[in-house]
Structure formats: C-alpha cells, structure tokens
Design a protein around this motif. Structure first.
Motif, PDB file in Angstrom:
ATOM      1  N   VAL A 257    -139.987 -26.019  34.685  1.00 49.61           N
ATOM      2  CA  VAL A 257    -139.828 -26.626  33.246  1.00 49.61           C
ATOM      3  C   VAL A 257    -140.328 -25.663  32.474  1.00 49.61           C
ATOM      4  N   GLN A 258    -141.173 -24.387  32.905  1.00 48.85           N
ATOM      5  CA  GLN A 258    -141.770 -23.573  31.952  1.00 48.85           C
ATOM      6  C   GLN A 258    -140.886 -22.834  31.140  1.00 48.85           C
ATOM      7  N   ASP A 259    -139.846 -22.424  31.704  1.00 48.95           N
ATOM      8  CA  ASP A 259    -138.968 -21.600  31.002  1.00 48.95           C
ATOM      9  C   ASP A 259    -137.783 -22.277  29.930  1.00 48.95           C
ATOM     10  N   ILE A 260    -138.049 -23.644  29.869  1.00 44.64           N
ATOM     11  CA  ILE A 260    -137.209 -24.484  28.829  1.00 44.64           C
ATOM     12  C   ILE A 260    -137.674 -24.183  27.574  1.00 44.64           C
ATOM     13  N   ASP A 261    -136.902 -23.649  26.629  1.00 47.90           N
ATOM     14  CA  ASP A 261    -137.226 -23.506  25.291  1.00 47.90           C
ATOM     15  C   ASP A 261    -137.484 -24.809  24.610  1.00 47.90           C
ATOM     16  N   VAL A 262    -138.765 -24.927  24.432  1.00 49.19           N
ATOM     17  CA  VAL A 262    -139.218 -26.122  23.829  1.00 49.19           C
ATOM     18  C   VAL A 262    -138.899 -26.125  22.193  1.00 49.19           C
ATOM     19  N   ASP A 263    -138.692 -24.969  21.694  1.00 48.51           N
ATOM     20  CA  ASP A 263    -138.551 -24.957  20.105  1.00 48.51           C
ATOM     21  C   ASP A 263    -137.070 -24.819  19.947  1.00 48.51           C
ATOM     22  N   GLY A 264    -136.327 -24.841  20.911  1.00 50.95           N
ATOM     23  CA  GLY A 264    -134.863 -24.589  20.645  1.00 50.95           C
ATOM     24  C   GLY A 264    -133.966 -25.689  19.955  1.00 50.95           C
TER      25      GLY A 264
END
Length: 370
Positions: free
Chosen positions: A88-95
């Motif tokens: 999950v680290q590559d998920i854009d949390v600010d998207g």
C-alpha cells in the motif's frame, strides 16, 4: 471483544520523537486511532510498530498515510506487516477522492449521445416485441385450440372485475368534484343548470376513460411488468421456451387482450359513476332532482361523445398492456431491475396515454365531433 489500537509519543529517543503503536490495527478498531493520529501536528521521526499485535490492509494504509504526512520512517514492523506496508505504500494518499469531472460543454453532448443511443436500442427492442406479438397472434389464429382461454379469463378478472371498486369510487368522487367546482364557476353567470352539460360531456368524452387508463396503468400495467420481470429473473420464461411453449402466446397475448377489452367496460363504468356523482351533487346543492339530472344528460350530451370515449378506451388499454409486458420482458440482472422496469412501465404508459388523448382530441375536433 477485540482490543483497539493504542499509541504513545516517545520524546526521549536520540533521533527525535517517536510514535509508538500497539494493539490491533484492523478495520474494526482503526477509526478512533485514525482520528487521533490526524490531530498530531508535531514532527515525528519514526513510527514504531514493534508493539502491534495484528494489522490488516486498512491499518497498513493508515500507517503509511500518517508516515507520509508526518515525514516519518516506519520501524519495528513484523514480516507480515512489512508485506502489507509494501503493498500500500505506493498508493497516492493525497490523490483526489473523486475522478476529474469534464466541463459542461463536454458532459452535455456526451449525455445527449448516450440518450440517443439508448433510444435507438429501445426502438429496436419495441419493434422486435411487436414482431413477436404478431407472430404469436398469427400462430394462435392458425391453431385456435392453443389459445389460453383460462389465462385470458383470469387476466380479465384481475384487470377488470377486481378493479371495479377502486375505479368506481375514484370516478364517483371525480364526478362530485367536477359538479361542485363547475357549479361554483357557472353560478357567476347564472348558468348553474349547465352543470349537467359539463359533467356529462367531460366524463363521457375525456375524464372517464382517461382517469381509468391512468388507474389501470398504475394497477395492472405495473403488475404485468413485475410478474413478467420476476419470471425472467427466476428463468421461468427460459424454461417455457425450452419445453416448446411460447411465452408471448401464453403470457403476453392474454394480458393484452384482457386489458384492451376490459378497458372499454371500465371506461364506460367510470363515466357512469362520475355522472352519478354529479347527480348527487346536483340533488344536494343545486336543486336538480337526481333522476331529472340523469334524464337531462340524455338530452344535452351528443351521442358521439359516448363513441369518442368508447373508441379511445381500447387504444389506451392496448398501450398500457404493451408497456407493462414489454418492460417486464426486458428485466435483466437482479431484483432492482424489476423495480426500475415496473416504474418505467407505469410512467411510459401514462405518458403515452396522455399524448394519444391529445391527438384524439384534435382528430375528433377535425372530423366534427368536437
């Protein structure tokens, strides 16, 4: 009961403040912890997961999001936690939480195009449905013994006989309203006696059959769509085709014939009940005796007004039955589609009935039956 997630801030580390997590970082218990971590504003050097007993994908995503926001590194994670964090680290949390929306000058043409394409598909389906009905009717004419008489009688009972109480009450009340409101307006001109003309002509020519068609659409048209739609979902119609029985001959044609024939009787019955309601108002408030009101109806209402209503009634019944059966046979997928198609059947039937009534009004006026 599962223990929730806990956290504490360790300010005594050599490298700076650490956020120490413990307990269960799972979907069931992550809510309070997530809200608490969002309230932390200070710089955090590391997020320590050594005390975490259980973590799932949601918990790993919340930790990664907190680490990204606080510019922290994650330490002390178990091998299982490391695998989840890596996924999950590559998920854009600010998207963006919603997809980008095209401008209105793009959305409107696209929506119109979708509607036109859907209308084209609908026209193809209606034409194919009419073709199936014609083929089924031709087959029954060639083999009259196959005509489902019992199904026809049953549908005539459901469409006509069981509808008599509600249609009679509705028409009686409509006649009362027309007579009462009409007399109030005509009283201004000293023409209360013309209430008889108003009630007789408007009920026999327009409102009797029109209100009956709307009632039949909401009552029987919706029932046709729901019944056939449910049979589509339970694959009963497919089973009938498998054993060599035509669903159009057994299910559709009896409903169409019953609605077309019974609509004539119901329309005439509704007109009579409306006239009786007007006669009751005339007797109670206008000083026109009940039987005198009915006798006056025969004198002031032209015979062609009766024929106008009787001509429109079977057409309206045919439209209602076609709409209900067509939309019922178009059900696909799930039970939600049954409700959607039932609503579409009622709305399309009422809309078509009102449009046809307008055309009939113009047509009969042009031929001198206005």
């Amino acid at each position: 009961m599962q223990q929730g997630a806990e956290y504490s801030l360790d300010d005594h580390g050599a490298d700076g403040t650490r956020l120490v997590l413990s307990g269960h970082l799972t979907l069931a218990s992550i809510g309070p912890f997530d809200r608490a971590v969002k309230a932390i504003d200070g710089p955090i050097h590391a997020i320590d997961l050594a005390g975490v007993e259980e973590i799932d994908t949601v918990g790993a995503w919340v930790v990664c999001r907190a680490a990204h926001r606080l510019s922290s590194e994650i330490t002390g994670a178990s091998p299982e936690a490391l695998r989840l964090l890596a996924s999950v680290q590559d998920i854009d949390v600010d998207g963006p939480m919603r997809p980008p929306r095209p401008p209105v000058w793009e959305r409107v043409p696209l929506a119109v195009g979708d509607k036109v394409f859907g209308a084209r598909s609908g026209i193809y389906g209606v034409v194919a449905f009419f073709g199936q009905i014609l083929i089924g009717a031709g087959s029954l004419i060639r083999h009259p013994r196959r005509f489902p008489i019992k199904a026809l009688v049953h549908q005539m009972e459901l469409v006509g006989v069981t509808a008599l109480p509600i249609i009679g009450l509705m028409s009686f009340l409509i006649g009362i309203v027309i007579a009462q409101q009409g007399s109030v307006q005509l009283e201004q001109f000293g023409a209360e006696s013309l209430t008889v003309n108003l009630v007789g002509r408007i009920t026999l020519r327009e409102l009797g059959v029109l209100m009956t068609a709307i009632m039949v659409a909401g009552r029987s048209g919706s029932a046709f769509a729901a019944q056939l739609g449910t049979m589509r979902l339970t694959e009963e119609i497919d089973a009938m085709r498998t054993i060599g029985i035509s669903p159009v001959e057994v299910l559709v044609i009896p409903r169409i014939v019953a609605a077309t024939f019974m609509m004539v009787l119901l329309g005439f019955y509704a007109s009579l009940m409306a006239i009786i309601g007007g006669a009751v108002v005339g007797d109670l408030t206008l000083g026109i005796p009940f039987w005198t009101f009915l006798a006056r109806i025969q004198e002031v209402v032209p015979e062609h007004d009766l024929w106008v209503g009787l001509i429109k009634a079977p057409v309206f019944g045919l439209i209602v039955a076609l709409a209900g059966c067509y939309h019922g046979l178009q059900v696909r997928g799930n039970s939600e589609e049954v409700g959607r198609r039932t609503t579409m059947a009622v709305v399309s039937a009422i809309f078509a009935v009102i449009v046809l009534d307008a055309f009939f009004a113009v047509f009969f006026t042009e031929i001198g039956w206005g």
